[in-house]
Design a protein around this motif. Structure first.
Motif, PDB file in Angstrom:
ATOM      1  N   ASP A  60       0.784  -1.085  -0.365  1.00 10.58           N
ATOM      2  CA  ASP A  60      -0.298   0.131   0.155  1.00 10.58           C
ATOM      3  C   ASP A  60       0.875   1.409  -0.010  1.00 10.58           C
ATOM      4  O   ASP A  60       1.989   1.280  -0.088  1.00 10.58           O
ATOM      5  CB  ASP A  60      -1.136   0.143   1.094  1.00 10.58           C
ATOM      6  CG  ASP A  60      -0.512   0.196   2.504  1.00 10.58           C
ATOM      7  OD1 ASP A  60       1.183   0.079   2.704  1.00 10.58           O
ATOM      8  OD2 ASP A  60      -0.827  -0.552   3.589  1.00 10.58           O
ATOM      9  N   SER A  61       0.208   2.322   0.332  1.00 11.69           N
ATOM     10  CA  SER A  61       1.052   4.080   0.220  1.00 11.69           C
ATOM     11  C   SER A  61       1.865   3.568   1.090  1.00 11.69           C
ATOM     12  O   SER A  61       3.350   4.887   0.147  1.00 11.69           O
ATOM     13  CB  SER A  61       0.079   4.701  -0.173  1.00 11.69           C
ATOM     14  OG  SER A  61      -0.991   5.065   1.348  1.00 11.69           O
ATOM     15  N   ALA A  62       2.021   2.937   1.704  1.00 12.58           N
ATOM     16  CA  ALA A  62       2.947   3.055   3.254  1.00 12.58           C
ATOM     17  C   ALA A  62       4.297   2.740   2.977  1.00 12.58           C
ATOM     18  O   ALA A  62       5.015   3.209   3.326  1.00 12.58           O
ATOM     19  CB  ALA A  62       2.541   2.836   4.512  1.00 12.58           C
ATOM     20  N   PHE A  63       4.591   1.983   2.028  1.00 10.28           N
ATOM     21  CA  PHE A  63       5.715   1.480   1.431  1.00 10.28           C
ATOM     22  C   PHE A  63       6.230   2.402  -0.108  1.00 10.28           C
ATOM     23  O   PHE A  63       6.848   1.531  -0.770  1.00 10.28           O
ATOM     24  CB  PHE A  63       5.592  -0.046   0.816  1.00 10.28           C
ATOM     25  CG  PHE A  63       5.289  -0.700   2.461  1.00 10.28           C
ATOM     26  CD1 PHE A  63       6.125  -0.402   3.502  1.00 10.28           C
ATOM     27  CD2 PHE A  63       3.798  -0.615   2.422  1.00 10.28           C
ATOM     28  CE1 PHE A  63       5.606  -1.303   4.692  1.00 10.28           C
ATOM     29  CE2 PHE A  63       3.743  -1.451   4.327  1.00 10.28           C
ATOM     30  CZ  PHE A  63       4.263  -2.144   5.195  1.00 10.28           C
ATOM     31  N   TYR A  64       5.206   3.442  -0.523  1.00 14.97           N
ATOM     32  CA  TYR A  64       5.558   4.123  -1.412  1.00 14.97           C
ATOM     33  C   TYR A  64       6.464   5.389  -1.749  1.00 14.97           C
ATOM     34  O   TYR A  64       7.085   5.797  -1.579  1.00 14.97           O
ATOM     35  CB  TYR A  64       4.546   5.271  -2.429  1.00 14.97           C
ATOM     36  CG  TYR A  64       4.369   5.407  -3.353  1.00 14.97           C
ATOM     37  CD1 TYR A  64       4.096   5.130  -4.546  1.00 14.97           C
ATOM     38  CD2 TYR A  64       4.411   7.041  -3.554  1.00 14.97           C
ATOM     39  CE1 TYR A  64       4.694   5.729  -6.147  1.00 14.97           C
ATOM     40  CE2 TYR A  64       4.700   7.856  -4.484  1.00 14.97           C
ATOM     41  CZ  TYR A  64       4.785   7.595  -5.614  1.00 14.97           C
ATOM     42  OH  TYR A  64       4.600   8.308  -7.091  1.00 14.97           O
ATOM     43  N   ARG A  94      11.212   5.669  -2.584  1.00 16.72           N
ATOM     44  CA  ARG A  94      12.520   5.369  -3.938  1.00 16.72           C
ATOM     45  C   ARG A  94      12.952   3.975  -3.874  1.00 16.72           C
ATOM     46  O   ARG A  94      13.683   2.975  -4.297  1.00 16.72           O
ATOM     47  CB  ARG A  94      12.980   6.648  -3.335  1.00 16.72           C
ATOM     48  CG  ARG A  94      14.403   6.050  -4.647  1.00 16.72           C
ATOM     49  CD  ARG A  94      14.171   5.802  -6.274  1.00 16.72           C
ATOM     50  NE  ARG A  94      15.105   5.442  -7.330  1.00 16.72           N
ATOM     51  CZ  ARG A  94      15.848   4.279  -7.182  1.00 16.72           C
ATOM     52  NH1 ARG A  94      15.274   3.593  -6.890  1.00 16.72           N
ATOM     53  NH2 ARG A  94      17.020   4.806  -8.305  1.00 16.72           N
ATOM     54  N   ASP A  95      13.229   3.731  -2.134  1.00 19.10           N
ATOM     55  CA  ASP A  95      14.283   2.389  -1.411  1.00 19.10           C
ATOM     56  C   ASP A  95      13.968   1.345  -1.792  1.00 19.10           C
ATOM     57  O   ASP A  95      14.673   0.602  -2.205  1.00 19.10           O
ATOM     58  CB  ASP A  95      14.725   3.218  -0.447  1.00 19.10           C
ATOM     59  CG  ASP A  95      15.875   4.345  -0.136  1.00 19.10           C
ATOM     60  OD1 ASP A  95      16.187   5.006  -0.958  1.00 19.10           O
ATOM     61  OD2 ASP A  95      15.269   5.046   0.636  1.00 19.10           O
ATOM     62  N   VAL A  96      12.309   1.238  -1.262  1.00 11.83           N
ATOM     63  CA  VAL A  96      11.774   0.020  -1.141  1.00 11.83           C
ATOM     64  C   VAL A  96      11.443  -0.127  -3.417  1.00 11.83           C
ATOM     65  O   VAL A  96      11.924  -1.408  -3.848  1.00 11.83           O
ATOM     66  CB  VAL A  96      10.827   0.226  -0.786  1.00 11.83           C
ATOM     67  CG1 VAL A  96       9.279  -0.881  -1.064  1.00 11.83           C
ATOM     68  CG2 VAL A  96      10.628   0.032   0.217  1.00 11.83           C
ATOM     69  N   VAL A  97      11.237   0.659  -3.948  1.00 12.65           N
ATOM     70  CA  VAL A  97      11.422   0.372  -5.454  1.00 12.65           C
ATOM     71  C   VAL A  97      12.328  -0.336  -6.375  1.00 12.65           C
ATOM     72  O   VAL A  97      12.093  -1.358  -6.606  1.00 12.65           O
ATOM     73  CB  VAL A  97      10.385   1.780  -6.386  1.00 12.65           C
ATOM     74  CG1 VAL A  97      10.627   1.422  -7.702  1.00 12.65           C
ATOM     75  CG2 VAL A  97       9.242   1.538  -5.882  1.00 12.65           C
ATOM     76  N   ALA A  98      13.537   0.840  -5.682  1.00 16.28           N
ATOM     77  CA  ALA A  98      14.862  -0.028  -5.654  1.00 16.28           C
ATOM     78  C   ALA A  98      15.368  -1.265  -5.767  1.00 16.28           C
ATOM     79  O   ALA A  98      15.680  -1.871  -6.312  1.00 16.28           O
ATOM     80  CB  ALA A  98      15.749   1.647  -5.426  1.00 16.28           C
ATOM     81  N   ALA A 142       8.040   8.894 -10.905  1.00 16.23           N
ATOM     82  CA  ALA A 142       7.709   8.724  -9.920  1.00 16.23           C
ATOM     83  C   ALA A 142       9.070   9.528  -8.464  1.00 16.23           C
ATOM     84  O   ALA A 142      10.600   8.904  -9.598  1.00 16.23           O
ATOM     85  CB  ALA A 142       7.419   7.878  -9.279  1.00 16.23           C
ATOM     86  N   PHE A 143       8.951   9.658  -7.835  1.00 13.90           N
ATOM     87  CA  PHE A 143      10.054  10.217  -7.445  1.00 13.90           C
ATOM     88  C   PHE A 143      11.395  11.459  -7.887  1.00 13.90           C
ATOM     89  O   PHE A 143      12.309  11.610  -7.637  1.00 13.90           O
ATOM     90  CB  PHE A 143      11.243   9.677  -7.068  1.00 13.90           C
ATOM     91  CG  PHE A 143      10.155   7.979  -6.383  1.00 13.90           C
ATOM     92  CD1 PHE A 143       9.594   8.346  -4.905  1.00 13.90           C
ATOM     93  CD2 PHE A 143      10.381   6.275  -6.907  1.00 13.90           C
ATOM     94  CE1 PHE A 143       8.496   7.412  -5.001  1.00 13.90           C
ATOM     95  CE2 PHE A 143       9.524   6.218  -6.615  1.00 13.90           C
ATOM     96  CZ  PHE A 143       8.652   6.093  -5.758  1.00 13.90           C
ATOM     97  N   HIS A 190      17.350   9.021  -9.243  1.00 13.19           N
ATOM     98  CA  HIS A 190      16.108   8.955  -8.748  1.00 13.19           C
ATOM     99  C   HIS A 190      15.131   8.235  -8.894  1.00 13.19           C
ATOM    100  O   HIS A 190      14.356   7.314  -8.079  1.00 13.19           O
ATOM    101  CB  HIS A 190      15.842   9.026  -7.434  1.00 13.19           C
ATOM    102  CG  HIS A 190      17.638   9.071  -6.207  1.00 13.19           C
ATOM    103  ND1 HIS A 190      17.667   7.912  -5.700  1.00 13.19           N
ATOM    104  CD2 HIS A 190      18.412  10.267  -6.255  1.00 13.19           C
ATOM    105  CE1 HIS A 190      19.387   8.190  -4.788  1.00 13.19           C
ATOM    106  NE2 HIS A 190      19.182   9.222  -5.212  1.00 13.19           N
ATOM    107  N   ALA A 191      14.796   9.149 -10.144  1.00 14.13           N
ATOM    108  CA  ALA A 191      13.265   8.995 -10.817  1.00 14.13           C
ATOM    109  C   ALA A 191      13.478   7.425 -11.568  1.00 14.13           C
ATOM    110  O   ALA A 191      14.041   6.720 -12.053  1.00 14.13           O
ATOM    111  CB  ALA A 191      13.282  10.064 -11.739  1.00 14.13           C
ATOM    112  N   VAL A 192      12.299   7.026 -11.383  1.00 12.29           N
ATOM    113  CA  VAL A 192      11.617   5.517 -11.680  1.00 12.29           C
ATOM    114  C   VAL A 192      10.543   5.899 -12.466  1.00 12.29           C
ATOM    115  O   VAL A 192       9.205   6.454 -11.796  1.00 12.29           O
ATOM    116  CB  VAL A 192      11.549   4.713 -10.991  1.00 12.29           C
ATOM    117  CG1 VAL A 192      11.318   3.786 -11.505  1.00 12.29           C
ATOM    118  CG2 VAL A 192      13.043   5.228 -10.142  1.00 12.29           C
ATOM    119  N   THR A 193      10.705   5.722 -13.907  1.00 10.44           N
ATOM    120  CA  THR A 193       9.201   5.783 -15.025  1.00 10.44           C
ATOM    121  C   THR A 193       9.057   4.045 -15.091  1.00 10.44           C
ATOM    122  O   THR A 193       9.803   4.094 -15.462  1.00 10.44           O
ATOM    123  CB  THR A 193       9.553   5.861 -16.308  1.00 10.44           C
ATOM    124  OG1 THR A 193      10.355   7.877 -15.830  1.00 10.44           O
ATOM    125  CG2 THR A 193       8.934   6.321 -17.195  1.00 10.44           C
TER     126      THR A 193
END
Length: 463
Positions: free
Chosen positions: A223-227, A229-233, A294-295, A302-305
């Motif tokens: 959910d949004s609490a884990f939105y 950059r570090d988690v996505v990376a 994002a980000f 750090h941006a993620v598309t």
């Protein structure tokens, strides 16, 4: 249904020395031995010798008690009744098990994490726990507050829910045809925000998921609490995909506002769901997607598309409907955005993300079992208790998968009631022990399937 022979007096005595109340522990602990539970604990745990002697036996006892329904240290007494001593060895007293847990430091909890990760991998290899994991699997991450009372619990505090307690972070792995199993846990202070420590936990969970056979498409849902950059990376480095609810920040709202009206696709849910925020039943919605970066505020590095999949639902509350100067009414919408790099088609990806709610069943099962309490005043003892609860959960799930297709998807409470807590009387004959179980037990075939898979075909009983 009523008492028979009501005209006669009834009496009761606890004097049956051979009876056991949890005959299903026999095949379950047989499965645990095959998966190496005790050996793994002996190998990895370095608890001080005065408290940690026979660590593997104590870990197995704690897990067995939880499988049978124990939710406190005192409940471990259920392992020391009737004929349990004829079936099992290493039946430690609750006081001994409590002292063992209280001797844990943070490093010992992490060692127990290693035991839990290896155990679930062994169970996945030996049982049909995660069918089709090699094609597609889902890793769901969420946290929950376990309420505590009094002032003696280390780390207890008030978090986002306003409830005083400790915060448990949980990652569960599942496939479209399986119930979830727990691949990582972490106990945190009650005041911790949801994302604290999530990056490390996700990394550990992804590694364990791969070892469990999830070598195909692996989607991490949160959910949004884990939105962040570090988690996505972290997910990207593990060559997995992400599907995370996006927070409604300025960039996300701008992207949603830019979606053309003809880009929305109408969907209708097979079953209506109740929306707490709208206070209404929702049976249809519209979905659209746009490319989204994002980000970006953290810089190009750090941006993620990826894709922003947006679901909008008509708000039927009259108080939320607005009108223009001419009195013409305009519909009000509530938007729910998911940031994802899933390769699935839009509607399938959106539907898959909504199934992230499966993690709530895991949390409910834990709270309906060993996590009904956090039994110690010491934080690390409770951390170890959470890891042991996850091992008991996975062992129960594996037992259900071996028993029947129904039990493979049943709740742990159902498995416990139908397969574990079965009264039995061990009878020794011709250098063998036979279990005498109730006639006409409704789940006999499933129990025997579990017994055969865990220990081999039962020997023919003698009269």
């Amino acid at each position: 249904m009523q008492l028979s022979h009501r005209s006669l007096s009834l009496s009761a005595r606890f004097d049956e020395a051979s009876l056991v109340s949890a005959g299903g522990l026999v095949p379950v602990l047989g499965l645990a031995e095959k998966a190496g539970l005790q050996a793994l604990a002996d190998q990895h745990l370095t608890v001080p010798t005065d408290k940690g002697a026979h660590a593997g036996s104590k870990v197995a006892a704690l897990v067995a008690g939880m499988v049978a329904g124990a939710d406190s240290i005192e409940d471990m007494n259920l392992l020391r009744h009737g004929g349990m001593g004829r079936l099992f060895t290493g039946l430690s007293a609750p006081s001994t098990l409590g002292s063992f847990l209280r001797s844990f430091a943070f490093g010992h909890v992490r060692q127990l994490d290693a035991v839990a990760a290896r155990l679930v991998a062994e169970l996945a290899a030996r049982t049909p726990l995660l069918p089709d994991a090699g094609q597609i699997a889902y890793l769901d991450v969420d946290d929950t507050i376990r309420a505590t009372y009094g002032y003696a619990k280390q780390g207890a505090g008030y978090g986002y829910s306003g409830v005083k307690g400790l915060n448990a972070l949980i990652a569960a792995l599942s496939t479209p045809r399986s119930a979830p199993v727990i691949v990582a846990t972490r106990l945190r202070k009650g005041s911790a925000n949801s994302a604290r420590g999530a990056t490390r936990l996700v990394a550990d969970a992804l590694k364990t998921s791969r070892v469990c056979g999830a070598n195909g498409l692996l989607v991490v849902r949160a959910d949004s609490a884990f939105y962040g950059r570090d988690v996505v990376a972290t997910i990207g480095r593990a060559k997995a995909r992400f599907s995370i609810t996006a927070r409604q920040d300025v960039a996300v709202k701008r992207a949603i506002a830019g979606i053309a009206e003809d880009a929305w696709t109408t969907i209708r849910y097979p079953h209506a769901v109740f929306d707490d925020q709208l206070g209404q039943w929702v049976s249809d919605a519209e979905v659209a997607e746009v490319p989204f970066t994002a980000f970006a505020s953290r810089g190009k590095k750090h941006a993620v598309t990826a894709r922003l999949i947006v679901r909008r639902v008509r708000d039927q509350n009259p108080a939320h409907v607005v009108s223009n100067a001419q009195g013409e009414l305009f519909p009000a919408w509530r938007h729910h955005a998911v940031f994802t790099d899933s390769p699935l088609m839009m509607l399938q990806a959106e539907a898959d993300h909504r199934r992230h709610a499966i993690i709530e069943q895991v949390i409910a099962d834990l709270k309906n079992g060993p996590l009904a309490h956090l039994p110690s005043g010491r934080f690390n003892a409770n951390g170890a208790w959470l890891v042991l609860a996850a091992m008991a959960f996975n062992l129960t799930r594996a037992a259900g998968a071996l028993a029947s297709l129904f039990h493979a998807r049943a709740t742990t409470a159902t498995i416990r009631r139908q397969l574990i807590n079965v009264p039995a009387r061990p009878v020794r004959s011709a250098r063998r022990i036979h279990l005498r179980l109730p006639t006409n037990w409704p789940w006999t075939n499933a129990w025997l399937a579990l017994f055969t898979a865990a220990l081999g075909p039962p020997a023919a009983a003698t009269s």
